[in-house]
Scaffold this motif. Structure first.
Motif, short mmCIF file in Angstrom:
data_model
loop_
_atom_site.label_atom_id
_atom_site.label_comp_id
_atom_site.label_asym_id
_atom_site.label_seq_id
_atom_site.Cartn_x
_atom_site.Cartn_y
_atom_site.Cartn_z
N GLY A 7 1.11 -1.31 -0.12
CA GLY A 7 -0.01 -0.25 -0.21
C GLY A 7 1.21 1.28 -0.05
O GLY A 7 2.28 1.89 -0.10
N ILE A 8 -0.28 2.62 0.15
CA ILE A 8 0.81 3.58 0.01
C ILE A 8 1.95 3.89 1.47
O ILE A 8 2.65 4.68 1.01
CB ILE A 8 -0.57 5.00 0.04
CG1 ILE A 8 -0.55 4.92 -1.24
CG2 ILE A 8 0.44 5.85 -0.67
CD1 ILE A 8 -1.59 5.56 -2.02
N GLY A 9 1.13 3.11 2.73
CA GLY A 9 1.94 3.65 2.94
C GLY A 9 3.19 2.92 2.81
O GLY A 9 3.93 3.02 4.68
N GLU A 10 3.13 1.85 2.68
CA GLU A 10 4.27 0.59 3.19
C GLU A 10 5.46 1.44 1.88
O GLU A 10 6.65 1.10 1.92
CB GLU A 10 3.56 -0.21 3.32
CG GLU A 10 3.25 -1.66 3.71
CD GLU A 10 2.95 -2.80 3.50
OE1 GLU A 10 3.00 -3.15 1.42
OE2 GLU A 10 2.15 -3.26 4.05
N VAL A 11 4.84 1.75 0.95
CA VAL A 11 6.23 2.59 0.06
C VAL A 11 6.32 4.00 0.59
O VAL A 11 7.46 4.16 0.51
CB VAL A 11 4.97 2.80 -1.32
CG1 VAL A 11 5.89 3.71 -2.14
CG2 VAL A 11 4.50 1.59 -2.28
N ALA A 12 5.87 3.98 1.44
CA ALA A 12 5.93 5.70 1.83
C ALA A 12 7.63 5.24 3.19
O ALA A 12 8.03 5.47 3.31
CB ALA A 12 5.63 6.93 2.80
N LEU A 22 9.13 2.32 2.97
CA LEU A 22 10.29 2.20 2.34
C LEU A 22 10.95 3.23 1.15
O LEU A 22 11.99 2.97 1.79
CB LEU A 22 9.28 1.21 1.13
CG LEU A 22 10.80 0.48 0.24
CD1 LEU A 22 11.49 -0.86 1.40
CD2 LEU A 22 10.43 -0.12 -0.66
N ILE A 23 10.46 4.52 0.90
CA ILE A 23 11.45 5.71 0.69
C ILE A 23 12.05 6.11 1.84
O ILE A 23 12.91 6.54 1.88
CB ILE A 23 10.28 6.38 0.29
CG1 ILE A 23 9.51 5.73 -1.21
CG2 ILE A 23 10.37 7.90 -0.47
CD1 ILE A 23 8.42 6.88 -2.03
N ALA A 24 11.50 5.91 3.02
CA ALA A 24 11.38 6.56 4.02
C ALA A 24 12.66 5.86 4.34
O ALA A 24 14.26 6.52 5.52
CB ALA A 24 10.97 6.58 5.33
N ALA A 25 12.75 4.71 4.60
CA ALA A 25 13.65 3.95 5.01
C ALA A 25 15.04 4.26 4.56
O ALA A 25 16.20 3.70 4.47
CB ALA A 25 13.66 2.64 5.15
N ILE A 26 14.91 3.84 2.94
CA ILE A 26 16.56 4.21 1.72
C ILE A 26 16.78 5.11 2.03
O ILE A 26 17.70 5.75 2.38
CB ILE A 26 15.31 3.87 0.17
CG1 ILE A 26 15.01 2.33 0.61
CG2 ILE A 26 16.43 4.30 -0.59
CD1 ILE A 26 14.37 1.71 -1.20
N ALA A 27 15.90 6.57 2.49
CA ALA A 27 16.29 7.93 2.38
C ALA A 27 16.94 8.33 4.03
O ALA A 27 18.38 8.69 4.02
CB ALA A 27 15.36 8.82 3.03
N PHE A 28 16.57 6.84 4.80
CA PHE A 28 17.07 7.00 6.19
C PHE A 28 18.53 6.73 6.12
O PHE A 28 19.63 6.73 6.42
CB PHE A 28 16.23 6.50 7.39
CG PHE A 28 17.35 6.48 8.76
CD1 PHE A 28 17.56 7.99 8.83
CD2 PHE A 28 18.00 4.81 9.07
CE1 PHE A 28 17.96 7.69 10.56
CE2 PHE A 28 18.31 5.47 10.67
CZ PHE A 28 18.20 6.12 10.90
N LEU A 29 18.90 5.41 5.17
CA LEU A 29 19.90 4.11 4.71
C LEU A 29 21.07 5.04 3.67
O LEU A 29 22.12 5.38 4.85
CB LEU A 29 19.08 3.24 4.30
CG LEU A 29 20.75 2.45 3.99
CD1 LEU A 29 21.19 1.63 4.81
CD2 LEU A 29 19.80 0.88 2.75
#
Length: 144
Positions: A2-7, A9-16
């Protein structure tokens, strides 16, 4: 997904990505701080070495200055004697000028006196020769 999971995932990648960049930054900062620390230690060692050499130079300079001062103390009487001699020569020169001026002012009188003295001596010699001649002549007459 869902949109929440994609968001998320994007936040996790940006944090990484942020964490990876922070790790590289911290590693470079650590190397820079290490290099600065080594430079400061090197400068401190050089400053200590220069300080010791400056102390030695100051000791040698003080010794040299004391030596020069003692030599000057020994030479001072020579300069004082030279100054006294110069003053004496100046006084003698002034006295000679004064005497010369006096002789110049009296030179007319002195020349006249010398001429009269010379004339007197010549007349005295002339009269003494006449007196001798007349005595010789008178003695010849007495003889007859």
């Amino acid at each position: 997904m869902g949109i929440g999971e994609v968001a998320a995932l994007i936040a996790a990648i940006a944090f990484l990505v942020l964490v990876v960049f922070l790790c590289f930054f911290l590693i470079r900062l650590s190397k820079t701080v290490k290099d600065v620390s080594e430079s400061v230690n090197s400068l401190t060692n050089d400053a200590n070495h220069i300080s010791k050499e400056c102390e030695q130079i100051m000791v040698i300079s003080n010794t040299l200055l004391n030596n020069v001062n003692s030599k000057l103390d020994q030479v001072d009487p020579v300069f004082q004697a030279a100054a006294d001699l110069g003053e004496s020569v100046s006084d003698l020169n002034e006295a000679t000028r004064n005497a010369t001026e006096k002789v110049k002012s009296k030179s007319g009188l002195l020349a006249k006196t010398s001429a009269l003295t010379f004339a007197g001596k010549m007349l005295g010699r002339l009269f003494s020769k006449r007196d001798k001649n007349s005595e010789e002549t008178n003695q010849g007459v007495d003889w007859l």
